[in-house]
Design a protein around this motif. Sequence first.
Motif, PDB file in Angstrom:
ATOM      1  N   ALA A  75      25.317 -29.296 -23.488  1.00 56.38           N
ATOM      2  CA  ALA A  75      24.576 -28.230 -22.813  1.00 56.38           C
ATOM      3  C   ALA A  75      24.479 -26.993 -23.687  1.00 56.38           C
ATOM      4  CB  ALA A  75      25.246 -27.884 -21.484  1.00 56.38           C
ATOM      5  N   VAL A  76      25.443 -26.814 -24.572  1.00 53.51           N
ATOM      6  CA  VAL A  76      25.410 -25.680 -25.498  1.00 53.51           C
ATOM      7  C   VAL A  76      24.149 -25.728 -26.353  1.00 53.51           C
ATOM      8  CG1 VAL A  76      26.551 -24.731 -27.554  1.00 53.51           C
ATOM      9  CG2 VAL A  76      27.901 -25.343 -25.550  1.00 53.51           C
ATOM     10  N   MET A  77      23.734 -26.940 -26.713  1.00 54.47           N
ATOM     11  CA  MET A  77      22.586 -27.095 -27.602  1.00 54.47           C
ATOM     12  C   MET A  77      21.263 -26.716 -26.946  1.00 54.47           C
ATOM     13  SD  MET A  77      24.273 -27.994 -30.219  1.00 54.47           S
ATOM     14  CE  MET A  77      22.945 -28.337 -31.361  1.00 54.47           C
ATOM     15  N   ARG A  78      21.287 -26.463 -25.640  1.00 54.68           N
ATOM     16  CA  ARG A  78      20.068 -26.068 -24.934  1.00 54.68           C
ATOM     17  C   ARG A  78      19.950 -24.562 -24.787  1.00 54.68           C
ATOM     18  NH1 ARG A  78      16.631 -29.371 -25.727  1.00 54.68           N
ATOM     19  NH2 ARG A  78      15.436 -28.442 -24.030  1.00 54.68           N
ATOM     20  N   ALA A 109      41.458 -32.212 -17.937  1.00 54.09           N
ATOM     21  CA  ALA A 109      40.313 -31.566 -18.569  1.00 54.09           C
ATOM     22  C   ALA A 109      39.328 -32.674 -18.938  1.00 54.09           C
ATOM     23  CB  ALA A 109      40.760 -30.801 -19.813  1.00 54.09           C
ATOM     24  N   PRO A 110      38.084 -32.346 -19.161  1.00 57.52           N
ATOM     25  CA  PRO A 110      37.122 -33.395 -19.528  1.00 57.52           C
ATOM     26  C   PRO A 110      37.469 -34.022 -20.874  1.00 57.52           C
ATOM     27  CG  PRO A 110      36.160 -31.217 -19.811  1.00 57.52           C
ATOM     28  CD  PRO A 110      37.465 -31.026 -19.112  1.00 57.52           C
ATOM     29  N   LYS A 111      37.053 -35.266 -21.045  1.00 57.83           N
ATOM     30  CA  LYS A 111      37.302 -35.949 -22.317  1.00 57.83           C
ATOM     31  C   LYS A 111      36.220 -36.995 -22.547  1.00 57.83           C
ATOM     32  CE  LYS A 111      40.467 -39.323 -20.227  1.00 57.83           C
ATOM     33  NZ  LYS A 111      41.830 -39.905 -20.280  1.00 57.83           N
ATOM     34  N   GLY A 112      36.208 -37.530 -23.738  1.00 59.11           N
ATOM     35  CA  GLY A 112      35.304 -38.627 -24.062  1.00 59.11           C
ATOM     36  C   GLY A 112      33.839 -38.284 -23.891  1.00 59.11           C
ATOM     37  N   GLU A 113      33.098 -39.235 -23.332  1.00 57.81           N
ATOM     38  CA  GLU A 113      31.653 -39.048 -23.174  1.00 57.81           C
ATOM     39  C   GLU A 113      31.336 -37.897 -22.230  1.00 57.81           C
ATOM     40  OE1 GLU A 113      29.610 -42.602 -22.090  1.00 57.81           O
ATOM     41  OE2 GLU A 113      30.290 -43.741 -23.853  1.00 57.81           O
ATOM     42  N   GLU A 114      32.177 -37.719 -21.214  1.00 61.15           N
ATOM     43  CA  GLU A 114      31.939 -36.622 -20.280  1.00 61.15           C
ATOM     44  C   GLU A 114      32.027 -35.281 -21.002  1.00 61.15           C
ATOM     45  OE1 GLU A 114      33.285 -35.383 -15.797  1.00 61.15           O
ATOM     46  OE2 GLU A 114      34.874 -35.944 -17.194  1.00 61.15           O
ATOM     47  N   LEU A 115      33.030 -35.107 -21.843  1.00 58.96           N
ATOM     48  CA  LEU A 115      33.165 -33.868 -22.605  1.00 58.96           C
ATOM     49  C   LEU A 115      31.981 -33.687 -23.548  1.00 58.96           C
ATOM     50  CD1 LEU A 115      34.718 -31.360 -23.495  1.00 58.96           C
ATOM     51  CD2 LEU A 115      36.022 -32.817 -25.071  1.00 58.96           C
ATOM     52  N   GLU A 116      31.570 -34.765 -24.193  1.00 59.27           N
ATOM     53  CA  GLU A 116      30.427 -34.670 -25.114  1.00 59.27           C
ATOM     54  C   GLU A 116      29.171 -34.237 -24.378  1.00 59.27           C
ATOM     55  OE1 GLU A 116      27.918 -37.375 -28.364  1.00 59.27           O
ATOM     56  OE2 GLU A 116      29.776 -38.148 -27.496  1.00 59.27           O
ATOM     57  N   LEU A 165      27.896 -23.433 -21.470  1.00 64.39           N
ATOM     58  CA  LEU A 165      29.137 -24.197 -21.414  1.00 64.39           C
ATOM     59  C   LEU A 165      29.840 -23.995 -20.074  1.00 64.39           C
ATOM     60  CD1 LEU A 165      31.346 -25.947 -22.650  1.00 64.39           C
ATOM     61  CD2 LEU A 165      32.223 -23.906 -23.812  1.00 64.39           C
ATOM     62  N   LEU A 166      29.937 -22.748 -19.625  1.00 62.21           N
ATOM     63  CA  LEU A 166      30.571 -22.467 -18.332  1.00 62.21           C
ATOM     64  C   LEU A 166      29.839 -23.157 -17.188  1.00 62.21           C
ATOM     65  CD1 LEU A 166      31.397 -18.656 -18.653  1.00 62.21           C
ATOM     66  CD2 LEU A 166      33.041 -20.540 -18.623  1.00 62.21           C
ATOM     67  N   ARG A 182      21.090 -22.197 -34.534  1.00 59.14           N
ATOM     68  CA  ARG A 182      22.249 -22.821 -33.882  1.00 59.14           C
ATOM     69  C   ARG A 182      23.544 -22.162 -34.369  1.00 59.14           C
ATOM     70  NH1 ARG A 182      18.656 -26.568 -35.549  1.00 59.14           N
ATOM     71  NH2 ARG A 182      17.451 -27.576 -33.919  1.00 59.14           N
ATOM     72  N   PRO A 183      23.713 -20.887 -34.079  1.00 52.66           N
ATOM     73  CA  PRO A 183      24.850 -20.135 -34.636  1.00 52.66           C
ATOM     74  C   PRO A 183      26.174 -20.365 -33.923  1.00 52.66           C
ATOM     75  CG  PRO A 183      23.526 -18.695 -33.269  1.00 52.66           C
ATOM     76  CD  PRO A 183      22.807 -20.024 -33.308  1.00 52.66           C
ATOM     77  N   TRP A 184      26.194 -21.243 -32.928  1.00 52.48           N
ATOM     78  CA  TRP A 184      27.433 -21.505 -32.193  1.00 52.48           C
ATOM     79  C   TRP A 184      28.217 -22.637 -32.854  1.00 52.48           C
ATOM     80  CZ3 TRP A 184      22.567 -21.636 -29.754  1.00 52.48           C
ATOM     81  CH2 TRP A 184      21.924 -22.887 -29.812  1.00 52.48           C
ATOM     82  N   ARG A 185      29.537 -22.545 -32.741  1.00 52.07           N
ATOM     83  CA  ARG A 185      30.439 -23.603 -33.194  1.00 52.07           C
ATOM     84  C   ARG A 185      31.552 -23.737 -32.153  1.00 52.07           C
ATOM     85  NH1 ARG A 185      26.678 -23.735 -36.094  1.00 52.07           N
ATOM     86  NH2 ARG A 185      26.582 -23.981 -38.370  1.00 52.07           N
ATOM     87  N   LEU A 186      31.975 -24.961 -31.888  1.00 56.75           N
ATOM     88  CA  LEU A 186      32.967 -25.223 -30.846  1.00 56.75           C
ATOM     89  C   LEU A 186      34.186 -25.911 -31.448  1.00 56.75           C
ATOM     90  CD1 LEU A 186      30.410 -26.647 -28.273  1.00 56.75           C
ATOM     91  CD2 LEU A 186      31.471 -24.388 -28.163  1.00 56.75           C
ATOM     92  N   VAL A 187      35.359 -25.375 -31.178  1.00 61.33           N
ATOM     93  CA  VAL A 187      36.615 -25.962 -31.628  1.00 61.33           C
ATOM     94  C   VAL A 187      37.415 -26.352 -30.388  1.00 61.33           C
ATOM     95  CG1 VAL A 187      38.742 -25.602 -32.933  1.00 61.33           C
ATOM     96  CG2 VAL A 187      36.606 -24.520 -33.705  1.00 61.33           C
ATOM     97  N   VAL A 188      37.665 -27.642 -30.214  1.00 62.22           N
ATOM     98  CA  VAL A 188      38.378 -28.142 -29.044  1.00 62.22           C
ATOM     99  C   VAL A 188      39.867 -28.225 -29.357  1.00 62.22           C
ATOM    100  CG1 VAL A 188      38.614 -30.044 -27.398  1.00 62.22           C
ATOM    101  CG2 VAL A 188      36.351 -29.432 -28.297  1.00 62.22           C
TER     102      VAL A 188
END
Length: 201
Positions: free
Chosen positions: A37-40, A25-32, A125-126, A48-54
């Motif tokens: 992209a969510v912020m766009r 799965a993606p990690k590190g800078e790639e995941l960030e 995100l997708l 900004r009503p979204w929240r992400l839990v990894v």
Amino acid sequence: MNKHAHIALESLLSRASTDALTKPAPKGEELETILSAVMRAPDHGKLRPWRLVVVKGDARVKLAEKIVESMKRLHADPDPKKLEKRYKRFSTMPMTIVLGMHLRPDDKIPLLEQELAVGAAGMNLLNALHAAGYGAVWVSGDVAYDPVLAEELGFPAPHALAGFFFVGTPEKTDHEPRRRPVAPYVADWTGEPVSFDADKD
């Protein structure tokens, strides 16, 4: 159409959901970068009503246990096979990203528009995962509407869950996803209510 636009459009047109996923799965800078992209996403009022839990590593088993507890809480006599299936999925996926909704019911921005913004963030995100060469599927089900589970994951009411994204590297497939025609879902408006071929029996 220039080369870059063509590549971007082909990426959008070739995306398909899949839960046939393996490591990595993606990690590190790639995941960030992917999560950025969510912020766009379109966001009326810039709430900004979204929240992400990894969820990764050993935490996957803990999440799977919470999912099973939620199913038992929601159903008096849950099917053991369904419990086992859900547990296996959540505990073995390379990564799960929980999409939460940080909602403000009293804000001037209608609640529906806040929820739509979270949905748009999920789609970003997708698409970002696909563009980076990863696979994903967005799942919900009854547990996504369990307020107790939502609170356990950090979203007490009025906040809520929007679903779970299983993320990883797609297993090889011999066929490309079929591209459905768009025409039945499109109509030109000329002043009168429209109808769609997709809605005709």
